[in-house]
Scaffold this motif. Structure first.
Motif, PDB file in Angstrom:
ATOM      1  N   ASP A  48      43.575 153.223 -35.644  1.00  0.00           N
ATOM      2  CA  ASP A  48      44.120 151.987 -35.088  1.00  0.00           C
ATOM      3  C   ASP A  48      43.072 150.893 -34.948  1.00  0.00           C
ATOM      4  O   ASP A  48      43.408 149.704 -34.978  1.00  0.00           O
ATOM      5  CB  ASP A  48      44.751 152.266 -33.715  1.00  0.00           C
ATOM      6  N   THR A  49      41.815 151.272 -34.769  1.00  0.00           N
ATOM      7  CA  THR A  49      40.746 150.285 -34.555  1.00  0.00           C
ATOM      8  C   THR A  49      39.615 150.543 -35.546  1.00  0.00           C
ATOM      9  O   THR A  49      38.692 151.320 -35.263  1.00  0.00           O
ATOM     10  CB  THR A  49      40.210 150.369 -33.111  1.00  0.00           C
ATOM     11  N   PRO A  50      39.657 149.920 -36.715  1.00  0.00           N
ATOM     12  CA  PRO A  50      38.598 150.143 -37.713  1.00  0.00           C
ATOM     13  C   PRO A  50      37.205 149.804 -37.197  1.00  0.00           C
ATOM     14  O   PRO A  50      36.227 150.465 -37.571  1.00  0.00           O
ATOM     15  CB  PRO A  50      39.013 149.213 -38.864  1.00  0.00           C
ATOM     16  N   ALA A  51      37.100 148.793 -36.329  1.00  0.00           N
ATOM     17  CA  ALA A  51      35.783 148.437 -35.797  1.00  0.00           C
ATOM     18  C   ALA A  51      35.203 149.583 -34.969  1.00  0.00           C
ATOM     19  O   ALA A  51      33.990 149.849 -35.018  1.00  0.00           O
ATOM     20  CB  ALA A  51      35.885 147.171 -34.951  1.00  0.00           C
ATOM     21  N   PHE A  52      36.064 150.259 -34.221  1.00  0.00           N
ATOM     22  CA  PHE A  52      35.589 151.410 -33.449  1.00  0.00           C
ATOM     23  C   PHE A  52      35.131 152.535 -34.366  1.00  0.00           C
ATOM     24  O   PHE A  52      34.128 153.208 -34.084  1.00  0.00           O
ATOM     25  CB  PHE A  52      36.693 151.921 -32.521  1.00  0.00           C
ATOM     26  N   SER A  53      35.849 152.761 -35.451  1.00  0.00           N
ATOM     27  CA  SER A  53      35.474 153.842 -36.366  1.00  0.00           C
ATOM     28  C   SER A  53      34.090 153.602 -36.957  1.00  0.00           C
ATOM     29  O   SER A  53      33.313 154.545 -37.142  1.00  0.00           O
ATOM     30  CB  SER A  53      36.515 153.979 -37.480  1.00  0.00           C
ATOM     31  N   VAL A  54      33.748 152.341 -37.221  1.00  0.00           N
ATOM     32  CA  VAL A  54      32.418 152.031 -37.756  1.00  0.00           C
ATOM     33  C   VAL A  54      31.354 152.237 -36.679  1.00  0.00           C
ATOM     34  O   VAL A  54      30.280 152.800 -36.945  1.00  0.00           O
ATOM     35  CB  VAL A  54      32.377 150.591 -38.299  1.00  0.00           C
ATOM     36  N   GLU A  55      31.638 151.791 -35.450  1.00  0.00           N
ATOM     37  CA  GLU A  55      30.681 151.999 -34.360  1.00  0.00           C
ATOM     38  C   GLU A  55      30.457 153.487 -34.110  1.00  0.00           C
ATOM     39  O   GLU A  55      29.313 153.935 -33.929  1.00  0.00           O
ATOM     40  CB  GLU A  55      31.194 151.331 -33.083  1.00  0.00           C
ATOM     41  N   PHE A  56      31.536 154.230 -34.093  1.00  0.00           N
ATOM     42  CA  PHE A  56      31.417 155.674 -33.885  1.00  0.00           C
ATOM     43  C   PHE A  56      30.633 156.317 -35.026  1.00  0.00           C
ATOM     44  O   PHE A  56      29.814 157.223 -34.801  1.00  0.00           O
ATOM     45  CB  PHE A  56      32.811 156.293 -33.778  1.00  0.00           C
ATOM     46  N   ALA A  57      30.858 155.858 -36.247  1.00  0.00           N
ATOM     47  CA  ALA A  57      30.145 156.413 -37.401  1.00  0.00           C
ATOM     48  C   ALA A  57      28.648 156.118 -37.321  1.00  0.00           C
ATOM     49  O   ALA A  57      27.820 156.956 -37.714  1.00  0.00           O
ATOM     50  CB  ALA A  57      30.727 155.848 -38.695  1.00  0.00           C
ATOM     51  N   LYS A  58      28.282 154.960 -36.801  1.00  0.00           N
ATOM     52  CA  LYS A  58      26.857 154.627 -36.673  1.00  0.00           C
ATOM     53  C   LYS A  58      26.173 155.539 -35.657  1.00  0.00           C
ATOM     54  O   LYS A  58      25.053 156.021 -35.896  1.00  0.00           O
ATOM     55  CB  LYS A  58      26.705 153.158 -36.267  1.00  0.00           C
ATOM     56  N   ILE A  59      26.842 155.776 -34.526  1.00  0.00           N
ATOM     57  CA  ILE A  59      26.278 156.701 -33.536  1.00  0.00           C
ATOM     58  C   ILE A  59      26.216 158.114 -34.115  1.00  0.00           C
ATOM     59  O   ILE A  59      25.250 158.855 -33.898  1.00  0.00           O
ATOM     60  CB  ILE A  59      27.112 156.675 -32.243  1.00  0.00           C
ATOM     61  N   ALA A  60      27.245 158.483 -34.881  1.00  0.00           N
ATOM     62  CA  ALA A  60      27.267 159.812 -35.491  1.00  0.00           C
ATOM     63  C   ALA A  60      26.133 159.965 -36.506  1.00  0.00           C
ATOM     64  O   ALA A  60      25.527 161.039 -36.614  1.00  0.00           O
ATOM     65  CB  ALA A  60      28.613 160.050 -36.165  1.00  0.00           C
TER      66      ALA A  60
END
Length: 419
Positions: free
Chosen positions: A96-108
Protein backbone atom coordinates in the motif's frame (compact mmCIF):
# COMPACT_ATOMS: atom_id res chain seq x y z
CA UNK A 1 45.72 -9.83 -7.91
CA UNK A 2 43.27 -12.22 -9.53
CA UNK A 3 42.07 -15.55 -8.16
CA UNK A 4 43.66 -18.68 -9.54
CA UNK A 5 41.48 -20.98 -11.62
CA UNK A 6 40.68 -24.56 -10.65
CA UNK A 7 40.33 -27.46 -13.07
CA UNK A 8 36.59 -26.76 -13.34
CA UNK A 9 37.24 -23.17 -14.36
CA UNK A 10 35.97 -21.79 -11.05
CA UNK A 11 38.11 -19.19 -9.26
CA UNK A 12 39.97 -20.52 -6.25
CA UNK A 13 39.71 -17.85 -3.59
CA UNK A 14 42.53 -16.99 -1.19
CA UNK A 15 42.30 -18.05 2.43
CA UNK A 16 40.05 -15.98 4.67
CA UNK A 17 43.03 -15.49 6.96
CA UNK A 18 44.73 -13.36 4.32
CA UNK A 19 45.66 -9.91 5.68
CA UNK A 20 43.28 -7.15 4.65
CA UNK A 21 43.85 -3.53 5.66
CA UNK A 22 40.34 -2.57 6.67
CA UNK A 23 38.40 -1.95 9.85
CA UNK A 24 37.63 -5.26 11.52
CA UNK A 25 34.12 -6.69 11.61
CA UNK A 26 33.95 -5.68 15.27
CA UNK A 27 33.89 -2.05 14.10
CA UNK A 28 31.26 -2.73 11.44
CA UNK A 29 28.03 -2.52 13.51
CA UNK A 30 26.74 0.92 14.43
CA UNK A 31 27.26 1.59 18.15
CA UNK A 32 24.91 4.07 19.80
CA UNK A 33 23.28 4.50 23.21
CA UNK A 34 19.60 3.86 23.74
CA UNK A 35 17.33 6.58 22.28
CA UNK A 36 20.22 8.07 20.30
CA UNK A 37 19.22 8.79 16.68
CA UNK A 38 21.05 7.26 13.74
CA UNK A 39 22.19 10.07 11.48
CA UNK A 40 22.63 10.06 7.73
CA UNK A 41 26.33 9.66 8.36
CA UNK A 42 25.69 6.53 10.42
CA UNK A 43 23.53 4.82 7.81
CA UNK A 44 25.35 6.32 4.81
CA UNK A 45 22.09 7.62 3.44
CA UNK A 46 23.51 8.97 0.17
CA UNK A 47 24.91 5.54 -0.68
CA UNK A 48 21.58 3.83 0.02
CA UNK A 49 19.74 6.44 -1.99
CA UNK A 50 22.09 5.94 -4.95
CA UNK A 51 21.56 2.18 -4.87
CA UNK A 52 17.77 2.29 -4.70
CA UNK A 53 17.34 5.05 -7.28
CA UNK A 54 19.68 3.61 -9.90
CA UNK A 55 17.48 3.22 -13.00
CA UNK A 56 19.46 0.55 -14.88
CA UNK A 57 17.19 -2.49 -15.26
CA UNK A 58 19.83 -5.18 -15.76
CA UNK A 59 18.98 -7.74 -13.08
CA UNK A 60 16.82 -10.80 -13.71
CA UNK A 61 13.61 -10.86 -11.71
CA UNK A 62 13.37 -14.39 -10.23
CA UNK A 63 9.61 -13.99 -9.83
CA UNK A 64 9.06 -13.45 -13.56
CA UNK A 65 8.64 -16.29 -16.04
CA UNK A 66 9.69 -14.05 -18.94
CA UNK A 67 13.19 -13.29 -17.58
CA UNK A 68 12.13 -9.72 -16.90
CA UNK A 69 14.94 -7.29 -16.09
CA UNK A 70 14.56 -4.89 -13.16
CA UNK A 71 16.67 -2.31 -11.34
CA UNK A 72 18.43 -3.18 -8.11
CA UNK A 73 15.90 -1.38 -5.91
CA UNK A 74 12.98 -3.34 -7.35
CA UNK A 75 14.95 -6.57 -7.15
CA UNK A 76 15.74 -6.11 -3.46
CA UNK A 77 12.25 -5.00 -2.43
CA UNK A 78 10.76 -7.95 -4.31
CA UNK A 79 13.11 -10.35 -2.50
CA UNK A 80 11.97 -9.04 0.89
CA UNK A 81 8.33 -9.17 -0.10
CA UNK A 82 8.62 -12.82 -1.18
CA UNK A 83 10.30 -13.90 2.07
CA UNK A 84 8.44 -16.58 4.02
CA UNK A 85 9.15 -14.63 7.22
CA UNK A 86 7.65 -11.40 5.94
CA UNK A 87 4.41 -11.00 7.91
CA UNK A 88 1.06 -10.36 6.30
CA UNK A 89 0.80 -6.94 7.93
CA UNK A 90 4.24 -5.97 6.66
CA UNK A 91 3.44 -7.15 3.15
CA UNK A 92 0.23 -5.14 3.11
CA UNK A 93 2.10 -2.05 4.26
CA UNK A 94 4.77 -2.52 1.61
CA UNK A 95 2.11 -2.97 -1.06
CA UNK A 96 0.00 0.00 0.00
CA UNK A 97 2.90 2.39 0.66
CA UNK A 98 5.77 2.04 -1.84
CA UNK A 99 7.77 4.72 -0.02
CA UNK A 100 7.68 2.63 3.14
CA UNK A 101 8.83 -0.47 1.26
CA UNK A 102 11.92 1.42 0.04
CA UNK A 103 12.69 2.75 3.53
CA UNK A 104 12.28 -0.71 5.00
CA UNK A 105 14.51 -2.16 2.26
CA UNK A 106 17.26 0.35 3.06
CA UNK A 107 17.24 -0.61 6.74
CA UNK A 108 17.16 -4.27 5.73
CA UNK A 109 20.20 -3.78 3.48
CA UNK A 110 22.15 -2.33 6.41
CA UNK A 111 21.15 -5.40 8.41
CA UNK A 112 22.10 -7.58 5.46
CA UNK A 113 25.71 -6.37 5.46
CA UNK A 114 26.02 -6.21 9.26
CA UNK A 115 25.90 -2.46 9.90
CA UNK A 116 22.74 -2.92 11.97
CA UNK A 117 22.99 -5.83 14.40
CA UNK A 118 20.26 -7.66 16.26
CA UNK A 119 20.45 -5.45 19.38
CA UNK A 120 18.64 -2.56 17.70
CA UNK A 121 14.96 -1.70 17.48
CA UNK A 122 13.18 1.14 15.72
CA UNK A 123 9.96 1.74 17.69
CA UNK A 124 10.04 3.69 20.99
CA UNK A 125 7.62 1.43 22.91
CA UNK A 126 10.11 -1.43 22.96
CA UNK A 127 10.31 -2.84 26.53
CA UNK A 128 12.98 -5.54 26.42
CA UNK A 129 16.36 -4.71 27.91
CA UNK A 130 18.12 -6.86 25.31
CA UNK A 131 17.79 -4.21 22.60
CA UNK A 132 18.17 -0.47 22.25
CA UNK A 133 15.83 1.94 20.51
CA UNK A 134 17.12 4.25 17.79
CA UNK A 135 15.11 6.64 15.65
CA UNK A 136 16.32 6.85 12.05
CA UNK A 137 14.95 10.19 10.81
CA UNK A 138 16.18 9.82 7.23
CA UNK A 139 14.62 6.35 6.85
CA UNK A 140 11.41 6.77 8.85
CA UNK A 141 9.53 9.45 6.96
CA UNK A 142 6.47 7.24 6.50
CA UNK A 143 4.20 6.05 9.30
CA UNK A 144 5.09 2.39 8.93
CA UNK A 145 6.57 0.26 11.70
CA UNK A 146 10.22 -0.41 10.89
CA UNK A 147 10.22 -3.59 13.01
CA UNK A 148 13.30 -4.48 15.04
CA UNK A 149 16.59 -5.91 13.84
CA UNK A 150 15.95 -9.56 14.84
CA UNK A 151 12.69 -9.66 12.86
CA UNK A 152 14.39 -8.00 9.91
CA UNK A 153 17.20 -10.55 10.10
CA UNK A 154 14.69 -13.42 10.12
CA UNK A 155 12.99 -11.92 7.09
CA UNK A 156 16.32 -11.71 5.29
CA UNK A 157 17.32 -15.27 6.14
CA UNK A 158 14.12 -16.56 4.57
CA UNK A 159 14.42 -14.42 1.42
CA UNK A 160 15.41 -17.30 -0.87
CA UNK A 161 14.62 -18.45 -4.37
CA UNK A 162 11.75 -20.95 -4.66
CA UNK A 163 14.28 -23.65 -5.53
CA UNK A 164 16.30 -22.90 -2.38
CA UNK A 165 13.49 -23.21 0.16
CA UNK A 166 13.89 -26.98 0.56
CA UNK A 167 17.60 -27.10 -0.23
CA UNK A 168 20.76 -25.41 0.97
CA UNK A 169 21.49 -22.09 -0.76
CA UNK A 170 25.05 -21.38 -1.89
CA UNK A 171 27.22 -20.08 0.93
CA UNK A 172 30.49 -19.20 -0.84
CA UNK A 173 31.38 -17.16 -3.93
CA UNK A 174 32.58 -20.37 -5.61
CA UNK A 175 29.19 -22.03 -5.18
CA UNK A 176 27.40 -18.97 -6.55
CA UNK A 177 29.59 -18.86 -9.67
CA UNK A 178 29.24 -22.60 -10.17
CA UNK A 179 25.46 -22.29 -10.38
CA UNK A 180 25.72 -19.21 -12.59
CA UNK A 181 28.02 -20.95 -15.06
CA UNK A 182 25.70 -23.95 -15.06
CA UNK A 183 23.03 -21.71 -16.57
CA UNK A 184 21.00 -20.84 -13.47
CA UNK A 185 20.26 -17.13 -13.57
CA UNK A 186 20.02 -15.82 -10.96
CA UNK A 187 22.05 -18.45 -9.10
CA UNK A 188 20.70 -17.30 -5.73
CA UNK A 189 18.63 -14.49 -4.26
CA UNK A 190 20.13 -11.03 -4.04
CA UNK A 191 19.74 -11.12 -0.24
CA UNK A 192 21.66 -14.37 0.11
CA UNK A 193 24.34 -13.11 -2.27
CA UNK A 194 24.92 -10.06 -0.06
CA UNK A 195 25.28 -12.35 2.96
CA UNK A 196 27.89 -14.34 1.02
CA UNK A 197 29.80 -11.23 -0.06
CA UNK A 198 29.83 -9.84 3.49
CA UNK A 199 30.96 -13.14 5.00
CA UNK A 200 33.79 -13.50 2.47
CA UNK A 201 34.97 -9.90 2.44
CA UNK A 202 38.62 -10.85 3.00
CA UNK A 203 39.13 -13.20 0.02
CA UNK A 204 36.98 -11.00 -2.21
CA UNK A 205 39.24 -8.08 -1.37
CA UNK A 206 42.20 -9.73 -3.04
CA UNK A 207 40.10 -10.99 -5.94
CA UNK A 208 38.33 -7.75 -6.91
CA UNK A 209 39.78 -4.77 -5.02
CA UNK A 210 43.02 -2.88 -5.01
CA UNK A 211 44.66 -0.81 -2.29
CA UNK A 212 43.42 -3.04 0.55
CA UNK A 213 39.72 -2.18 0.23
CA UNK A 214 36.93 -4.74 0.51
CA UNK A 215 33.19 -5.15 0.22
CA UNK A 216 32.40 -3.97 3.76
CA UNK A 217 34.31 -0.71 3.30
CA UNK A 218 31.58 0.39 0.92
CA UNK A 219 29.18 0.87 3.86
CA UNK A 220 31.50 2.40 6.45
CA UNK A 221 31.59 6.14 7.23
CA UNK A 222 34.69 8.30 7.45
CA UNK A 223 36.46 6.54 4.60
CA UNK A 224 36.53 9.62 2.30
CA UNK A 225 35.38 7.37 -0.56
CA UNK A 226 33.00 8.98 -3.06
CA UNK A 227 29.42 7.82 -2.61
CA UNK A 228 28.58 7.46 -6.29
CA UNK A 229 31.69 5.37 -6.91
CA UNK A 230 30.94 3.10 -3.95
CA UNK A 231 27.41 2.55 -5.26
CA UNK A 232 28.81 1.66 -8.69
CA UNK A 233 31.23 -0.87 -7.17
CA UNK A 234 28.44 -2.49 -5.15
CA UNK A 235 26.18 -2.84 -8.19
CA UNK A 236 29.13 -4.13 -10.24
CA UNK A 237 29.64 -6.96 -7.74
CA UNK A 238 25.93 -7.82 -7.64
CA UNK A 239 25.80 -8.03 -11.44
CA UNK A 240 29.05 -10.01 -11.58
CA UNK A 241 27.66 -12.78 -9.35
CA UNK A 242 23.98 -12.74 -10.30
CA UNK A 243 24.11 -12.17 -14.06
CA UNK A 244 27.45 -12.70 -15.79
CA UNK A 245 31.05 -12.89 -14.62
CA UNK A 246 32.66 -12.90 -18.08
CA UNK A 247 30.68 -10.52 -20.29
CA UNK A 248 31.06 -6.73 -20.07
CA UNK A 249 29.51 -5.36 -16.90
CA UNK A 250 27.05 -2.45 -17.32
CA UNK A 251 28.70 -0.81 -14.31
CA UNK A 252 32.22 -0.96 -15.77
CA UNK A 253 34.51 2.03 -16.03
CA UNK A 254 37.67 2.22 -18.08
CA UNK A 255 39.75 0.55 -15.39
CA UNK A 256 37.44 -2.43 -14.82
CA UNK A 257 36.95 -2.87 -18.57
CA UNK A 258 40.69 -3.31 -19.06
CA UNK A 259 41.29 -5.34 -15.89
CA UNK A 260 39.00 -8.38 -15.91
CA UNK A 261 37.59 -9.21 -12.51
CA UNK A 262 38.46 -5.86 -10.97
CA UNK A 263 35.87 -3.41 -9.70
CA UNK A 264 35.70 0.18 -10.96
CA UNK A 265 37.99 2.70 -9.32
CA UNK A 266 36.76 4.67 -6.32
CA UNK A 267 37.67 8.32 -6.14
CA UNK A 268 38.85 9.69 -2.82
CA UNK A 269 37.24 12.90 -1.61
CA UNK A 270 38.78 15.85 0.12
CA UNK A 271 37.52 16.56 3.66
CA UNK A 272 35.53 19.50 2.32
CA UNK A 273 33.85 17.36 -0.33
CA UNK A 274 33.13 14.63 2.20
CA UNK A 275 31.36 17.06 4.54
CA UNK A 276 28.85 17.83 1.80
CA UNK A 277 27.60 14.24 1.81
CA UNK A 278 25.10 12.70 4.25
CA UNK A 279 23.97 16.01 5.76
CA UNK A 280 20.95 15.78 8.09
CA UNK A 281 18.16 18.24 7.42
CA UNK A 282 16.83 20.46 10.26
CA UNK A 283 13.51 18.59 10.21
CA UNK A 284 15.29 15.26 10.65
CA UNK A 285 17.35 16.57 13.55
CA UNK A 286 14.23 17.92 15.26
CA UNK A 287 12.30 14.68 14.70
CA UNK A 288 15.18 12.66 16.12
CA UNK A 289 15.20 14.77 19.29
CA UNK A 290 11.44 14.43 19.60
CA UNK A 291 11.55 10.64 19.34
CA UNK A 292 14.44 10.45 21.81
CA UNK A 293 12.40 12.47 24.30
CA UNK A 294 9.39 10.23 23.71
CA UNK A 295 11.55 7.19 24.39
CA UNK A 296 12.88 8.66 27.64
CA UNK A 297 9.35 9.47 28.82
CA UNK A 298 8.27 5.92 28.02
CA UNK A 299 11.16 4.50 30.07
CA UNK A 300 10.34 6.78 33.01
CA UNK A 301 6.74 5.60 32.90
CA UNK A 302 7.93 1.98 33.00
CA UNK A 303 10.04 2.72 36.07
CA UNK A 304 7.11 4.34 37.89
CA UNK A 305 4.83 1.40 37.09
CA UNK A 306 7.45 -1.05 38.30
CA UNK A 307 7.82 0.83 41.59
CA UNK A 308 4.05 0.79 42.13
CA UNK A 309 3.99 -2.97 41.76
CA UNK A 310 6.71 -3.51 44.36
CA UNK A 311 5.67 -0.83 46.91
CA UNK A 312 3.58 -2.15 49.89
CA UNK A 313 0.09 -0.67 50.24
CA UNK A 314 -2.24 -0.03 53.17
CA UNK A 315 -4.73 -2.77 53.97
CA UNK A 316 -7.21 -3.83 56.64
CA UNK A 317 -7.28 -6.83 58.94
CA UNK A 318 -9.92 -8.14 61.31
CA UNK A 319 -9.58 -8.53 65.03
CA UNK A 320 -8.62 -12.16 64.52
CA UNK A 321 -5.70 -11.27 62.25
CA UNK A 322 -4.99 -12.55 58.73
CA UNK A 323 -5.62 -16.24 59.30
CA UNK A 324 -8.28 -16.48 56.61
CA UNK A 325 -8.52 -17.58 52.95
CA UNK A 326 -6.88 -15.40 50.28
CA UNK A 327 -10.23 -14.50 48.69
CA UNK A 328 -11.52 -13.14 52.01
CA UNK A 329 -8.34 -11.16 52.63
CA UNK A 330 -8.71 -9.54 49.20
CA UNK A 331 -12.19 -8.41 50.13
CA UNK A 332 -10.83 -6.83 53.29
CA UNK A 333 -8.38 -4.74 51.26
CA UNK A 334 -11.33 -2.52 50.39
CA UNK A 335 -12.16 0.42 52.72
CA UNK A 336 -14.21 -0.68 55.74
CA UNK A 337 -17.90 -0.05 56.08
CA UNK A 338 -20.06 0.45 59.16
CA UNK A 339 -21.12 -3.18 59.42
CA UNK A 340 -17.82 -4.52 60.71
CA UNK A 341 -14.88 -3.18 62.64
CA UNK A 342 -11.47 -3.51 60.97
CA UNK A 343 -8.02 -2.47 62.06
CA UNK A 344 -6.19 -0.13 59.64
CA UNK A 345 -2.59 -1.15 58.94
CA UNK A 346 -0.53 1.70 57.38
CA UNK A 347 1.90 1.09 54.52
CA UNK A 348 5.07 1.71 56.49
CA UNK A 349 7.83 -0.59 55.32
CA UNK A 350 9.86 -0.35 58.54
CA UNK A 351 6.97 -0.02 60.98
CA UNK A 352 7.29 -2.31 63.99
CA UNK A 353 4.24 -3.65 65.83
CA UNK A 354 3.46 -1.75 68.99
CA UNK A 355 3.22 -3.91 72.11
CA UNK A 356 0.27 -3.30 74.39
CA UNK A 357 1.49 -2.07 77.76
CA UNK A 358 -0.21 -3.80 80.66
CA UNK A 359 -0.55 -2.02 83.98
CA UNK A 360 0.11 -4.59 86.60
CA UNK A 361 -1.80 -3.98 89.85
CA UNK A 362 0.13 -3.10 92.94
CA UNK A 363 -1.46 -3.93 96.28
CA UNK A 364 -2.51 -1.12 98.58
CA UNK A 365 -0.64 -1.07 101.91
CA UNK A 366 -3.93 -0.32 103.77
CA UNK A 367 -5.82 -3.35 102.48
CA UNK A 368 -5.37 -6.81 103.84
CA UNK A 369 -5.29 -9.95 101.74
CA UNK A 370 -7.81 -12.76 102.23
CA UNK A 371 -6.93 -16.39 102.33
CA UNK A 372 -7.83 -18.55 99.36
CA UNK A 373 -10.94 -19.92 101.04
CA UNK A 374 -12.06 -16.47 102.21
CA UNK A 375 -11.66 -15.07 98.72
CA UNK A 376 -13.62 -17.94 97.18
CA UNK A 377 -16.46 -17.45 99.67
CA UNK A 378 -16.45 -13.69 99.04
CA UNK A 379 -16.66 -14.10 95.26
CA UNK A 380 -19.49 -16.62 95.53
CA UNK A 381 -21.55 -14.15 97.57
CA UNK A 382 -20.78 -10.93 95.64
CA UNK A 383 -20.27 -11.83 91.93
CA UNK A 384 -23.09 -12.67 89.52
CA UNK A 385 -22.05 -15.69 87.40
CA UNK A 386 -24.54 -14.74 84.64
CA UNK A 387 -22.88 -11.38 83.95
CA UNK A 388 -19.87 -11.17 81.61
CA UNK A 389 -16.77 -10.49 83.65
CA UNK A 390 -15.72 -7.82 81.14
CA UNK A 391 -18.78 -5.78 82.12
CA UNK A 392 -18.12 -5.87 85.85
CA UNK A 393 -16.30 -3.13 87.66
CA UNK A 394 -13.51 -4.61 89.72
CA UNK A 395 -13.53 -2.52 92.87
CA UNK A 396 -12.42 -5.12 95.40
CA UNK A 397 -8.68 -5.24 96.00
CA UNK A 398 -8.50 -9.00 96.46
CA UNK A 399 -10.49 -9.57 93.27
CA UNK A 400 -8.09 -7.33 91.37
CA UNK A 401 -5.13 -9.27 92.75
CA UNK A 402 -6.76 -12.57 91.84
CA UNK A 403 -7.59 -11.34 88.35
CA UNK A 404 -4.09 -9.96 87.86
CA UNK A 405 -2.44 -13.19 88.88
CA UNK A 406 -4.32 -15.52 86.57
CA UNK A 407 -5.53 -13.33 83.70
CA UNK A 408 -3.33 -10.35 83.02
CA UNK A 409 -0.01 -12.01 83.78
CA UNK A 410 -0.42 -15.79 83.71
CA UNK A 411 3.30 -16.34 83.09
CA UNK A 412 4.50 -13.79 85.62
CA UNK A 413 6.09 -14.88 88.87
CA UNK A 414 3.36 -14.38 91.53
CA UNK A 415 5.96 -13.04 93.89
CA UNK A 416 6.40 -9.99 91.69
CA UNK A 417 2.79 -8.93 92.24
CA UNK A 418 3.45 -8.27 95.89
CA UNK A 419 6.15 -5.70 95.13
Amino acid sequence: MQPSTSSQGVPSWPSENSPVSYLSRKALPIKRNDAEPLTREDVQYDLLNSLFTDPRAVFTNPGSTKQEKVAFGDLYVSALYSSNRCSKVLKEKMHDTPAFSVEFAKIALLTNVGRINTTMAFFPEMKTALRTYHPVPSLQKTDGNAQDAPRIKNCLKAALLPTEVKSTPPSTPEEVLTKLRAGQRPPTSVVNLIFVLANHAAPLSQAHFDHGLNFLDLFLPNTLLATEDRAKVFLWLIYHYLENDTAPNPFDDQYSSKNVGKVPLIRKLTPTEYERENVDSPDEIEWGKKMSQQRNQFLQKLVVEAEKKTKPHAHYVTESGNNMPRSQRQLLDEPPDERSFLFYVPSQENAEPQRAMKNYIRPSPTEGERTMFEQAWHMAKTLDPLIDSDDEEVTDYNTRVDFGRYSLAPNLNPGLLSL
